[in-house]
Design an enzyme around this catalytic site. Structure first.
Site, PDB file in Angstrom:
ATOM      1  N   HIS A 142       0.846  -1.191   0.000  1.00 18.74           N
ATOM      2  CA  HIS A 142       0.000   0.000   0.000  1.00 18.74           C
ATOM      3  C   HIS A 142       0.884   1.245   0.000  1.00 18.74           C
ATOM      4  CE1 HIS A 142      -3.790  -2.176   1.676  1.00 18.74           C
ATOM      5  NE2 HIS A 142      -3.439  -2.572   0.483  1.00 18.74           N
ATOM      6  N   LYS A 176     -13.092   5.601   6.732  1.00 17.34           N
ATOM      7  CA  LYS A 176     -13.433   6.618   5.735  1.00 17.34           C
ATOM      8  C   LYS A 176     -14.934   6.700   5.529  1.00 17.34           C
ATOM      9  CE  LYS A 176     -12.813   7.590   0.830  1.00 17.34           C
ATOM     10  NZ  LYS A 176     -14.086   7.033   0.349  1.00 17.34           N
TER      11      LYS A 176
END
Length: 1001
Positions: free
Chosen positions: A165, A598
């Protein structure tokens, strides 16, 4: 040359006081180390850019003044001075502060290592966060028998999955040079040295800093997934391969001190995996061929590591006494080789082995078996290299390679009967305890650890909802007729079937998996899994494409709704007799921290994750299935990160049960495995925490706490979503006030920053968090929490909140981590970004967000009963000693980078709208630097000013990112404030510890 003083010429550096004084404070040593490396850097900068060095010195002084006074006038002086810099000066100033900040990070790492070393030497109070103290605590305090602890330890496993990532902003080239600085600085503290050696060590530091300064900080091209895999594999070959067996030996020693046997030879405390080159979650650059490449790369790297160690071990194991099993094997090998002795020797000579070309007599059984292993490893390496070159066909998948008739074939799939296990067992048999040659014992354990204890290096994940592509979308798929029909012979995908290109790539991936060695593959993880059909579709596709044996299929529940629906999805799956038989009593589920945060905000996501884990475990227990939870944590608090030990101990009781699987992402890989001492500490933390979670679980929360937590989660989620998703102007504010739209040019990962075009919904969690971190508001971590706490207090729940904080590890860790992030947030710098970049019509929203930040700080301080952030010794802050001081030390480095970033964004955006006129840099070095810009030449070449501001922007992004990571909890920092108090003097007259790398325990 005089050696009476180090203050000679360019070596005018002050040795850290921790080295000179006896029982000096570690905080003083941290400041001195920071001063030392800053002096080294400034001496290099003055040599190359004397005028610029003077300006950097002024900027640092102005930044220090503002960070101390917090006055608006001091800040304006800093902004004005930086604004007046020329574009080329901005690049070098940004680079200077970025390097100084990274050097400061090294001082914190060394400081943590010093604390750890003092603890091990008994010079400090020992924290409980290590395996040795956990063993003692569980027996002496908790009243468990040593056998109970031993049995639990023998049944526990930690699986760490490295991912690519894109959160590691630093280039590998710089990381390697900083590693040299870290090592040499640590040597100054830990080794007794002559004046000559001190001078040489300081020169080595200076050389490494010089090399880092002359290295381009910016990645000029995007890495491929194969590049990411190679980078990840470097941690296995340079650190993990050596440290894992050492850690196992230390655990064995701790057990023996308690009168317990060592761990069984086939016991794996740790397994490792990787998503690099296999993660398809919105990454179009990962194809079937990519997965094939990284699997071969992983095997090739492993074979090379084995080969080096086997050849080294051959020189050590000259002993003749061995077990009967090893003797029998050695005699068979020696007899076969003696029949073609000349050919064997000739072939080994061609291979240029270090030694032992001729067949070895059976009277040296260890060397006979190791020589046989060396030949097989050599052949296996040749196979891997042929595959990488495209000349090996599919021979590799069968584990066969003809090689030379006189020598053995290559290794296929490792098994429990691997020769390394036989060697280790024979060593224990013939020596009754430890082999007298420590290196031989270590290498034997190393071979066994990596072949039997560490798992594969490649896994697969995909985002495609295959259930909707091949099966009816309703869960009627589970009726008995459809289950019976799956066992039929009719193919679901006949040749020539017309499918979407995305589906075609998925099918190609499955066919590739069917050709790869099964031991190189782990799980097939379904990102954004929503229904049981998503799981069944993958099971079915594996059958149709010949993946045998089938990979385990793991649903990943990420959004808030998916987490809430996860128990129902798993109930649908496990209630089916056929599926339960298929999984053979064990199922794995992955839970996502980044996307849930999120989607709903950190507090609501944390509670949903907590409850979902409990419910999933209960569902699995109902159907007699063992559930393994895979935690998809990121590095930052906004993505579920935090100190390792605390994160594990705050999980719901009964959800770990001796088996933890967790991702290690981006920059966290470097933090936890970049250096051997820190790597050892990481393994120690995981082992200790998982052991305690099984034998000393946290008490279940009271129903009153649960009910209030549900209210808090609902209120915080509603507030979070009302701002992020239901405020029309929020998206414009976010894009204008942050570098979100520019992050894609960082070239720090192969994956796009968005899954598709759109608003906040389509943006990945990583750039979402990353952008707010750069802007210093840290909004995703705290938004909604202040309002939820305020409403709870208004309803009369303030005493309950304080009780929850004092007595519930989950709530304690949640608020402590939020408090830590709030301490790093800076509303004044965020307001500067707004004034510089945002349209006036959006200013009211910015003011509102900063007011919400202030409100959140106030309400958290009330709950945790503090008058200021980071006041006192809360559990999370104990994980990072002197956290408040570390923030203060790094602030003068970070603030100029924030100012430069905002000005660079303003210049770039203004240029694209209006143009900027002429800009002709005069510094030859800057001209050379800008010429490296891939957009500089050819059609559509960008203006030199754009190149300059682009470079400045990229450097500031990397620098600010470096200013965040240590505070959010690498393993090096997890030592506890209790360990800061010296119990006695340093113990050695020279004020140092042994110069060896003893790691821990």
């Amino acid at each position: 040359m005089q050696l009476s003083s180090l203050n000679q010429g360019r070596m005018n550096y002050r040795i850290p006081s921790e080295l000179r004084a006896g029982p000096g404070q570690f905080l003083t040593g941290l400041r001195d180390d920071d001063s030392l490396l800053r002096q080294v850097f400034f001496s290099i900068l003055r040599h190359h850019h004397p005028n610029l060095a003077a300006k950097v010195d002024v900027i640092y002084a102005l930044s220090q003044a503002w960070c101390t006074s917090q006055s608006d006038s001091d800040f304006e002086l800093l902004v004005k001075y930086v604004t007046d810099l020329k574009p080329e000066e901005r690049i070098l100033v940004a680079s200077s502060f970025s390097h100084m900040l990274n050097l400061h990070n090294l001082t914190e790492e060394v400081n943590s290592s010093q604390i750890g070393r003092a603890v091990r030497l008994g010079e400090m109070d020992s924290p409980t966060r290590d395996t040795n103290h956990s063993l003692l605590k569980l027996t002496a305090v908790n009243g468990l028998t040593p056998q109970q602890v031993y049995d639990t330890l023998c049944n526990q496993t930690v699986e760490l999955v490295l991912t690519a990532h894109p959160t590691q902003a630093l280039r590998a080239s710089l990381l390697k040079k900083y590693a040299i600085v870290r090592r040499e600085l640590d040597t100054l503290h830990s080794k007794r040295m002559s004046e000559y050696e001190k001078i040489e060590t300081l020169e080595a530091i200076r050389a490494a800093v010089q090399a880092a300064w002359r290295t381009d900080e910016i990645r000029r091209s995007k890495p491929t997934p194969q590049d990411e895999m190679r980078s990840g594999l470097s941690y296995f070959s340079t650190v993990l391969f050596d440290v894992v067996p050492v850690f196992h030996r230390r655990v064995d020693t701790a057990l023996e001190k308690m009168g317990l046997p060592r761990l069984p030879l086939d016991k794996a405390l740790f397994k490792f995996g990787s998503w690099m080159g296999g993660d398809r979650d919105g990454n179009p650059n990962v194809t079937a061929e990519t997965t094939r490449d990284v699997v071969v790369l992983a095997r090739l790297e492993t074979v090379n590591a084995y080969f080096r160690q086997v050849e080294s071990l051959m020189f050590d194991l000259s002993i003749w006494r061995c077990s009967s099993e090893l003797k029998e094997l050695a005699e068979r090998i020696a007899a076969a080789e003696s029949r073609e002795a000349a050919r064997v020797a000739e072939e080994r000579k061609k291979r240029n082995y270090a030694d032992f070309w001729a067949p070895i007599p059976a009277t040296e059984p260890f060397r006979v078996v190791l020589s046989h292993m060396r030949d097989r490893l050599y052949n296996t390496r040749q196979v891997c290299e042929c595959i990488m070159c495209g000349t090996g066909g599919h021979i590799f998948t069968r584990g066969r390679y003809p090689a030379k008739p006189c020598l053995p074939r290559c290794f296929g799939t490792p098994s429990s009967s691997h020769p390394s296990q036989l060697l280790s067992g024979s060593l224990r048999f013939c020596t009754h305890h430890r082999h007298p040659t420590e290196s031989a014992e270590s290498t034997a354990a190393q071979l066994h650890s990596w072949s039997a204890r560490e798992s594969t290096l490649s896994q697969v994940t995909t985002v495609h909802q295959l259930g909707a592509l091949y099966l009816p979308p309703s869960e009627g798929f589970f009726d008995p007729y459809r289950f019976r029909s799956r066992d039929g012979r009719r193919p679901l995908m006949p040749p020539g079937m017309d499918v979407h290109p995305d589906v075609k790539e998925v099918v190609a991936t499955f066919r590739m998996l069917s050709e790869l060695p099964h031991d190189s593959l782990g799980a097939y993880i379904i990102s954004m899994a929503k229904t049981a059909s998503d799981v069944l579709a993958v099971v079915l596709l594996q059958r149709e494409t010949g993946v045998r044996p089938a990979l385990r299929v793991v649903p990943l529940f990420e959004t808030l709704d998916d987490l809430h629906n996860a128990p129902e999805t798993m109930t649908t799956l496990l209630s089916n007799d056929w599926y339960r038989a298929h999984i053979n009593g064990m199922h794995e589920c992955m839970i996502g921290y980044s996307d849930s945060g999120k989607d709903a905000g950190r507090l609501a996501a944390a509670w949903a994750l907590y409850e979902t884990q409990e419910k999933l475990v209960a569902v699995a227990a109902k159907w007699g299935t063992r559930l393994v939870l895979f935690h998809g944590r990121g590095g930052t608090v906004g993505r579920g990160g935090g100190p390792t030990h605390m994160a594990i101990r705050s999980q719901p009781s009964g959800t770990i049960n001796g088996h933890l699987r967790v991702t290690v992402q981006g920059e966290i890989i470097e933090q936890q495995f970049g250096e051997k001492e820190v790597c050892f500490r990481t393994l120690d933390l995981y082992t200790s925490a998982v052991l305690e979670a099984a034998l000393d679980p946290s008490p279940a929360p009271r129903q009153e706490w649960r009910d209030l937590m549900t209210l808090l989660a609902a209120d915080s989620c509603d507030m979070y979503r009302s701002i992020v998703y239901r405020t029309p102007e929020f998206y414009d504010y976010f894009m204008q006030s942050t570098a979100a739209s520019e992050l894609g040019r960082l070239n720090i990962g192969s994956r796009p920053s968005s899954r598709k075009q759109g608003g906040i919904e389509t943006l990945r969690a990583i750039p979402w968090i990353f952008a707010w971190t750069q802007q210093r508001l840290h909004l995703p971590v705290w938004l909604g929490i202040g309002e939820a706490l305020e409403k709870a207090a208004e309803r009369g729940y303030q005493p309950v909140l304080q009780d929850m904080y004092a007595n519930w590890p989950f709530f304690t860790s949640t608020l402590d981590l939020v408090e830590m992030v709030l301490a790093k947030a800076d509303a004044r710098l965020s307001a500067f970004y707004e004034r510089t970049l945002v349209e006036p019509r959006l200013a009211d929203l910015g003011e509102r967000l900063r007011n919400l930040l202030s409100k959140t700080q106030s309400h958290i301080l009330i709950v945790v009963r503090k008058s200021a952030l980071l006041e006192g010794n809360t559990p999370s802050q104990m994980s990072t000693p002197n956290l408040d001081e570390k923030i203060r030390l790094r602030s003068p480095y970070v603030a100029p980078l924030n100012v430069l970033q905002a000005l660079s964004l303003k210049g770039l955006r203004k240029f694209r709208e209006q143009g900027h006129g002429e800009y002709n840099p005069s510094d030859p070095e800057i001209i050379d630097l800008l010429s490296r810009d891939p957009h500089k030449k050819g059609d559509g070449a960008q203006h030199p000013y754009v190149s300059a501001m682009d470079d400045c922007l990229m450097i500031t992004i990397k620098g600010i990112a470096a200013g965040e990571w240590v505070i959010e909890g690498g393993a090096a920092a997890e030592l506890g404030r209790r360990g800061e108090r010296l119990k006695r003097g340093r113990g050695r007259e020279d004020g140092s510890a042994e110069g060896k790398g003893t790691y821990g325990m």
